[in-house]
Design a protein around this motif. Structure first.
Motif, short mmCIF file in Angstrom:
data_model
loop_
_atom_site.label_atom_id
_atom_site.label_comp_id
_atom_site.label_asym_id
_atom_site.label_seq_id
_atom_site.Cartn_x
_atom_site.Cartn_y
_atom_site.Cartn_z
N MET A 24 0.76 -1.37 0.16
CA MET A 24 -0.20 0.15 -0.08
C MET A 24 1.27 0.82 -0.26
N PRO A 25 0.69 2.07 -0.42
CA PRO A 25 1.66 3.57 -1.03
C PRO A 25 1.37 4.34 0.38
N ASP A 26 0.27 4.24 1.47
CA ASP A 26 0.53 5.16 2.61
C ASP A 26 0.74 3.87 3.66
N TYR A 27 0.76 2.96 3.56
CA TYR A 27 1.45 2.01 4.66
C TYR A 27 2.13 0.71 3.63
N VAL A 28 3.50 0.61 3.75
CA VAL A 28 4.36 0.66 3.24
C VAL A 28 4.72 -0.74 3.86
N GLU A 58 2.79 2.98 -13.48
CA GLU A 58 1.89 4.23 -13.12
C GLU A 58 1.48 4.32 -12.22
N ILE A 59 1.58 3.10 -11.20
CA ILE A 59 1.00 3.23 -10.16
C ILE A 59 1.88 3.17 -8.83
N ASP A 60 1.63 4.16 -7.55
CA ASP A 60 2.10 4.34 -6.56
C ASP A 60 2.90 3.32 -5.36
N GLY A 61 1.52 1.82 -5.62
CA GLY A 61 2.24 1.02 -4.72
C GLY A 61 3.05 -0.37 -5.00
N PRO A 62 4.22 -0.60 -4.75
CA PRO A 62 5.38 -1.53 -5.38
C PRO A 62 4.84 -2.87 -5.77
#
Length: 89
Positions: A24-28, A58-62
């Motif tokens: 998750m981008p905000d909760y790695v 394009e997507i923030d979630g690695p």
């Protein structure tokens, strides 16, 4: 011009299902999943790898990992044209 699903299956395409595990981008430290399906050709899977590249750009979630399965639904030798039908009681 797009091919129909039947044309794609007769040309060797099969259904590829992929499960993407990503952070998750905000909760790695939290993993989430995303399911993707498309008709693709094994063993190269060009559409799957194109989507993976899109995700990475394009997507923030690695991405953490990707699991996929490929199933040929119909092969050219398995299809036959039925020209008649008999109905019994």
């Amino acid at each position: 011009m797009e091919m129909s699903e039947t044309e794609m299956m007769l040309k060797g395409y099969g259904l590829t299902t992929a499960e993407f595990f990503y952070h998750m981008p905000d909760y790695v430290h939290v993993l989430n999943t995303f399911i993707w399906q498309d008709y693709d050709i094994a063993p190269d899977h060009p559409r799957l790898f194109e989507f993976v590249e899109f995700w990475q750009e394009e997507i923030d979630g690695p991405l953490h990992s990707v699991r996929f399965n490929h199933r040929k639904l119909i092969a050219p030798g398995e299809w036959r044209n039925v020209v008649g039908e008999f109905t019994l009681h």
